[in-house]
Design a protein around this motif. Sequence first.
Motif: not given
Length: 733
Positions: A436-444, A446-447, A449-454, A463-469
């Motif tokens: 959250f402090m330094y690479n929010m772009y990658a974290l969000a 990816n969340s 991206k995995y939905i689109d690739r399912d 399957i839960e893909y959200d990082f806040l769960a």
Amino acid sequence: MNEIRKKPLHAIGYNFVADPYLPAGADEYHLRNLQNRSGIPYRNLSAYEIEVLVRNNNTSDDWNKIQVSNAFNPELVKNCKFYGLVRIGKLETISLEFHNIIMPVGLYNSTIISCDFGDNVVVSNVNYMSHYIIGSEVVLSNIHELHVTNHSKFGNGIIKEGEDESVRVWLELCNENAGRKIIPFIGMLPGDAHLWSKYRSDELLMQRFREFTEKKFDKQRGYYGKVGDRSVIKNTSIIKDVWVGSDAYIKGANKLKNLTINSNDEAPSQIGEGCELVNGIINEGCRVFYGVKAVRFIMASHSQLKYGARLINSYLGNNATISCCEVLNSLIFPAHEQHHNNSFLCAATIMGQSNIAAGATIGSNHNSRAADGEIVAGRGFWPGLCVSLKHNSKFASFTLIAKGDYSYELNIPIPFSLISNDVSHDRLVVMPGFWFMYNMYALARNSGKYIDRDKRTDKIQHIEYDFLAPDTINEMFDALVLFKKYTAIAHHKKQGSTINESSLEEEGNAILNDDQYDWKGLQVIAYGFENNHRPTHLIKVKEAFQLFQRLIRYYGTTQLMQSIQNGVVNSLQEIQQIDTTTERLTWKNIGGQLLPETKFNQFIESIHKNTIGSWEAVHGFYKECGATYDADKLQHAYSSLLEIKGLTTEEFTTDIFNELMQEALATKEWMVQNIYDSRAKDYQSAFRKMVYDNEEEMVEVIGKLEDNVFIQQQQNELEQMRESVVQIQSSFK
């Protein structure tokens, strides 16, 4: 000495099933007749058709054993040897084209033993083909061997009549000592594999799982192999005991043995050049290309193996990709990425949304006294370049590990952390909340991206893909307790005062909430994170403490807002009536699906009592939990919100909710800005820009930052949230 058995020539194609294994009154074709569902009416050859076949250099041990449809054209069968009962469907004077290869319909230059064919097939240069049922419009070209044995299992871990238990195929997941081995079966989901491999001390559960598997399959001998409609197999050496679904494409494989290759018109599977696959189950939509070696394995739907990957004694979850590297004795949940030749994964349970970097050796099997170690990593696991880890180690969700050799076992319970091996100071460093402090772009990203690739067509497990769960929120709550305790201990050590274990949380909470506290010289040390005497330093503890609380409030508030927008709750009173009679529930990650522990325990009890008595019923439970997941998540979110705010449900007022929505909106604004800023670094860093001669070249290569689709999507979501807050505040009472 090789045992070469001599048999009469007329025995070829007959007695596929020996008499002791035939049911009373049944012949050797009884299972074949059940399997052949083409609906084609077959008849005996006419004298003219036999004459044409003989003229075209075909032979048969008994022409009366060749049966054909009424649309059979004998001119399209040339240079073939037939043995046993062979049934052939329609043959028309047409060609079949696939991937720019055009071949005439018919049977040419092949040896065919006791097989059935659908309509308009191409069989060309199949040197040896025995006991297969071939669908319609199938292309079989340049195959050395295509045959089955009478005890074929097609990758399932079963045994047939008269076989010894020793021939059963097991998958030795998660651990090299086979202590977590499971029996593979068609339709096994990631949750099934996890349940069976994890809860080993529950003997009754283990017994039930074995019973479920055994009753899925018939122990009779004599099942034929199958190649489904429109499948294409060409330039392949050995195919033995393999069941192939429809619309599959197999080209240039070296050896395929004891496999099921599920495939269909919506999700075709493909196997490419140089692959050698033995004792496995490949589900629909899978891709296996370029020199892959896999033995004792399951590939869940839409997963991929590429570029010489080795997969042994492992389960690969849905929508996962492994390239080049070696994976042994591992259970991998959905959405896993591993792309580099020099990465190694052994004896691990990886709980999804993971990425293994080049040079990472996750669980070397030569660094302990016995091959019984394990790695367990929560979802979002990301070991960086050249990371070496030792068994046993365990990681919370979304752990990022910086480059280095970690020579001691690790137990990291804090999510979203960056782990660093500070060799110069001989210490382990843990930075909570790094993403959250330094690479929010990658974290969000990816969340999403995995939905689109399912690409799963049958989403039995939610399957839960959200990082806040629920899982990560619970880990944050646990981390908050650790922050308080470790901060209080550090304070007492700095002051040289006596430590009172019973008051550590209270003291640490006061320090972390005191904006005037002097943190200078305070070193917060974690305990039990590494199996070593050197210290583990927690850094940015105050920032992480505030951040985790803020994220928990954001999670709870946004879940309430979503439920209002979806019409689930329509008033403050209905919010207050959300079930909070229990404490914030604990959750389990079962193959990528998050389940409340209360439901999980009831589920296990139902299996014990046999009220859930099959794998189909287990999968039904997964679906039921998926259908109620949003409601369960809402209950968890509301309980989390009350707990982090220190409120009872009666104290949750409209004013408090309005304040929380404003804070959630501010948090979303911060996230979106952080996403933008973390991506903007790639456009602003002099070291990033130095490979381009000018701005125009950089834009042509990586595009404009303003055109980034993901950033635009996040900005749109922010605008929608602003509108939602205004709408809810104006109408919600």
